[in-house]
Design an enzyme around this catalytic site. Structure first.
Site, mmCIF file in Angstrom:
data_model
loop_
_atom_site.group_PDB
_atom_site.id
_atom_site.type_symbol
_atom_site.label_atom_id
_atom_site.label_comp_id
_atom_site.label_asym_id
_atom_site.label_seq_id
_atom_site.Cartn_x
_atom_site.Cartn_y
_atom_site.Cartn_z
ATOM 1 N N CYS A 1 -2.226 -0.847 8.697
ATOM 2 C CA CYS A 1 -1.426 -2.059 8.438
ATOM 3 C C CYS A 1 0.019 -1.864 8.870
ATOM 4 O O CYS A 1 0.815 -1.310 8.124
ATOM 5 C CB CYS A 1 -1.469 -2.405 6.948
ATOM 6 S SG CYS A 1 -3.122 -2.636 6.315
ATOM 7 N N GLU B 1 -25.921 -9.446 26.843
ATOM 8 C CA GLU B 1 -25.248 -8.370 26.100
ATOM 9 C C GLU B 1 -25.826 -7.041 26.587
ATOM 10 O O GLU B 1 -27.040 -6.917 26.769
ATOM 11 C CB GLU B 1 -25.482 -8.546 24.599
ATOM 12 C CG GLU B 1 -25.097 -7.380 23.720
ATOM 13 C CD GLU B 1 -23.618 -7.079 23.745
ATOM 14 O OE1 GLU B 1 -23.268 -5.950 24.136
ATOM 15 O OE2 GLU B 1 -22.822 -7.957 23.389
ATOM 16 N N ASP C 1 -16.587 -13.357 25.027
ATOM 17 C CA ASP C 1 -15.965 -12.722 23.859
ATOM 18 C C ASP C 1 -16.012 -11.212 24.051
ATOM 19 O O ASP C 1 -16.787 -10.505 23.410
ATOM 20 C CB ASP C 1 -16.725 -13.135 22.589
ATOM 21 C CG ASP C 1 -16.056 -12.634 21.314
ATOM 22 O OD1 ASP C 1 -14.947 -12.068 21.399
ATOM 23 O OD2 ASP C 1 -16.647 -12.789 20.230
ATOM 24 N N CYS D 1 -9.500 -10.487 21.594
ATOM 25 C CA CYS D 1 -8.845 -9.740 20.512
ATOM 26 C C CYS D 1 -7.644 -8.960 21.021
ATOM 27 O O CYS D 1 -7.072 -8.159 20.285
ATOM 28 C CB CYS D 1 -9.844 -8.807 19.824
ATOM 29 S SG CYS D 1 -10.615 -7.597 20.927
ATOM 30 N N CYS E 1 0.830 -1.214 0.000
ATOM 31 C CA CYS E 1 0.000 0.000 0.000
ATOM 32 C C CYS E 1 0.861 1.259 0.000
ATOM 33 O O CYS E 1 1.814 1.358 0.778
ATOM 34 C CB CYS E 1 -0.906 -0.017 1.233
ATOM 35 S SG CYS E 1 -1.944 1.444 1.385
#
Length: 478
Positions: free
Chosen positions: A80, A340, A408, A435, A71
């Site tokens: 990135c 949630e 999660d 994550c 890129c």
């Protein structure tokens, strides 16, 4: 070592933000523009007590893992950070980061970390793009560690409809900022349906009708071009049955409230599970859905494998979002209970169960650390009545036990009160989907100290070319 010095360094590692790591005279040096294995000359830009920062001045010897970035915005855009590494090197680096954080922050000696699950599709894999809007009508992404918006006309990670919508907004703004602060584009790869969400300072966006027309034309032109491409296959990712993308929904979010201004309030995505079932999910403007659907199937398959379901278990799905994990697992459990705190996501989760003909799931809106003890009769629940008084309320559902819990959480990890509630519920197994390896390790340390044992972890690469890595961890009750 002083600021301005030129020093020679062999890069040993890379930290989460994409900077190389080396040591010089016992001091840790973080180097912009270097990858593991590089031999560089670098100029020192900052010196503190035990660390320093530097920038590459000359690449003396390139790492065998170094490649040319794909890129033109690499190094400017904050997206990135690993584009100068081969994909194999990216996977090794992510595995190393997961392992080291489990050891250092989680206090786990020699953790079992299974081989990382890599991606097959390395470009155009994101089904959600979040574009910032700059003061002069720039539409793109934020520069690393700043609020400066880099105007980006193409991105290797985003879907074609997303970049088409960015071009449409750029034309609409015509060099001015307007009242739109951010634009989110969601693409359902299986159906070709596209949703645009505009975050604005004002409820009414001047000229919204023209913007809607521009967005529709730009999105349709992408699909139409692909439909007439001789090399396009009928089942190419991102094309519906007619080979055309379609803009199905435009919403405006102002002061946290979403309003549909054109089209439908949701779009539909179809996913084929690892065991061959086709599942449908409704996606709304404010609901969470994994951004890489191909890797999502692999991620959830590993989570369900770790859950060890036999068909007799009560499965707890915490931070359930639109219900994806629970719906994937529903045919293997006796019942699934999801909790949630985001109400639109809970509505989506219950609706998604209905769409897929699943009757053993139940999704509840609230904070898990409050709802779970209340459901088990371990504490009381409260609400405001019609005259704004706090009164006791009944739980939406009562349960006697939890056999397996899947959590999660967002990047910040789990609230300690939630972990305490899970421990009190006493499931035989906890499957933690994370994550962020740092907050994952912190939470595992708490669970290890409160009756659970770390068994193993499997990293999953959801985000090629970036420093982010997803990890699935199995813990069992001691």
């Amino acid at each position: 070592m002083e600021k301005g010095d030129i020093i020679k360094l062999t890069i040993e590692d890379m930290i989460d933000d994409g900077r190389g790591f080396a040591r010089h005279e016992g001091i840790a040096v973080f180097v912009v523009g270097a990858v593991p294995g590089d031999l560089v000359e670098a100029r020192v830009t900052k010196v503190k007590k035990n660390i320093a920062e530097a920038e590459v001045q000359q690449l003396i010897e390139a790492s065998p893992d170094r490649v040319e970035a794909l890129c033109p915005h690499f190094g400017k855009c904050g997206g990135c950070s690993l584009q100068e590494l081969t994909y194999d090197a990216q996977l090794r680096l992510k595995t190393k980061h997961v392992t080291s954080k489990l050891e250092r922050l989680g206090g786990i000696a020699d953790p079992i970390v299974r081989p990382i699950i890599g991606a097959d599709g390395l470009e155009g894999y994101r089904n959600k793009a979040t574009f910032a809007v700059g003061p002069h009508g720039e539409v793109g992404f934020l520069k690393n560690k700043s609020h400066f918006v880099i105007d980006v006309e193409d991105c290797i990670l985003q879907s074609e409809p997303a970049m088409a919508c960015a071009a449409a907004l750029r034309e609409f703004l015509n060099g001015k900022s307007g009242c739109i602060r951010q634009m989110i584009v969601k693409t359902a790869f299986s159906t070709g349906e596209v949703m645009v969400v505009l975050e604005s300072d004002r409820k009414e966006i001047p000229g919204i009708e023209r913007l809607a027309e521009l967005l529709d034309n730009y999105v349709y032109s992408v699909g139409a071009a692909d439909a007439f491409d001789d090399e396009a296959e009928p089942d190419d990712v991102g094309l519906d049955a007619d080979g055309v993308f379609s803009l199905e929904s435009i919403s405006v979010i102002c002061n946290g409230k979403s309003r549909t201004v054109a089209g439908k309030p949701t779009i539909i995505e179809k996913v084929t599970s690892a065991d061959g079932r086709e599942l449908k999910f409704e996606i709304s403007p404010q609901s969470f859905y994994q951004v890489n659907p191909e890797q999502m199937v692999k991620l959830y398959s590993k989570a369900i494998e770790y859950a060890g379901l036999t068909g007799s278990e009560t499965l707890l799905d915490l931070y359930c979002g639109v219900g994806t994990i629970g719906i994937f697992a529903a045919d293997k459990a006796k019942s699934v209970i999801g909790i949630e705190s985001v109400k639109p996501a809970v509505l989506d989760a219950n609706r998604n169960s209905v769409i897929n003909g699943i009757i053993n799931t139940r999704y509840i809106c609230g904070k898990a650390e409050e709802e779970l003890p209340g459901m088990m009769g371990l504490s009381k629940l409260y609400k405001y009545n019609e005259v704004n008084e706090i009164v006791e309320r009944e739980p939406e559902i009562r349960i006697d036990k939890v056999d397996v819990a899947i959590v999660d959480p967002p990047r910040a990890g789990c609230d300690e009160a939630l972990l305490s509630a899970v421990v009190t519920a006493g499931p035989k197994r906890i499957v933690y989907v994370s994550c962020d390896p740092a907050t994952l390790s912190r939470d595992i340390k708490y669970l290890e100290a409160n009756g659970y044992r770390f068994e193993e972890a499997t990293p999953v690469d959801m985000f090629p070319w970036t420093n982010h890595v997803e990890t699935v961890v199995l813990l069992s009750r001691k």
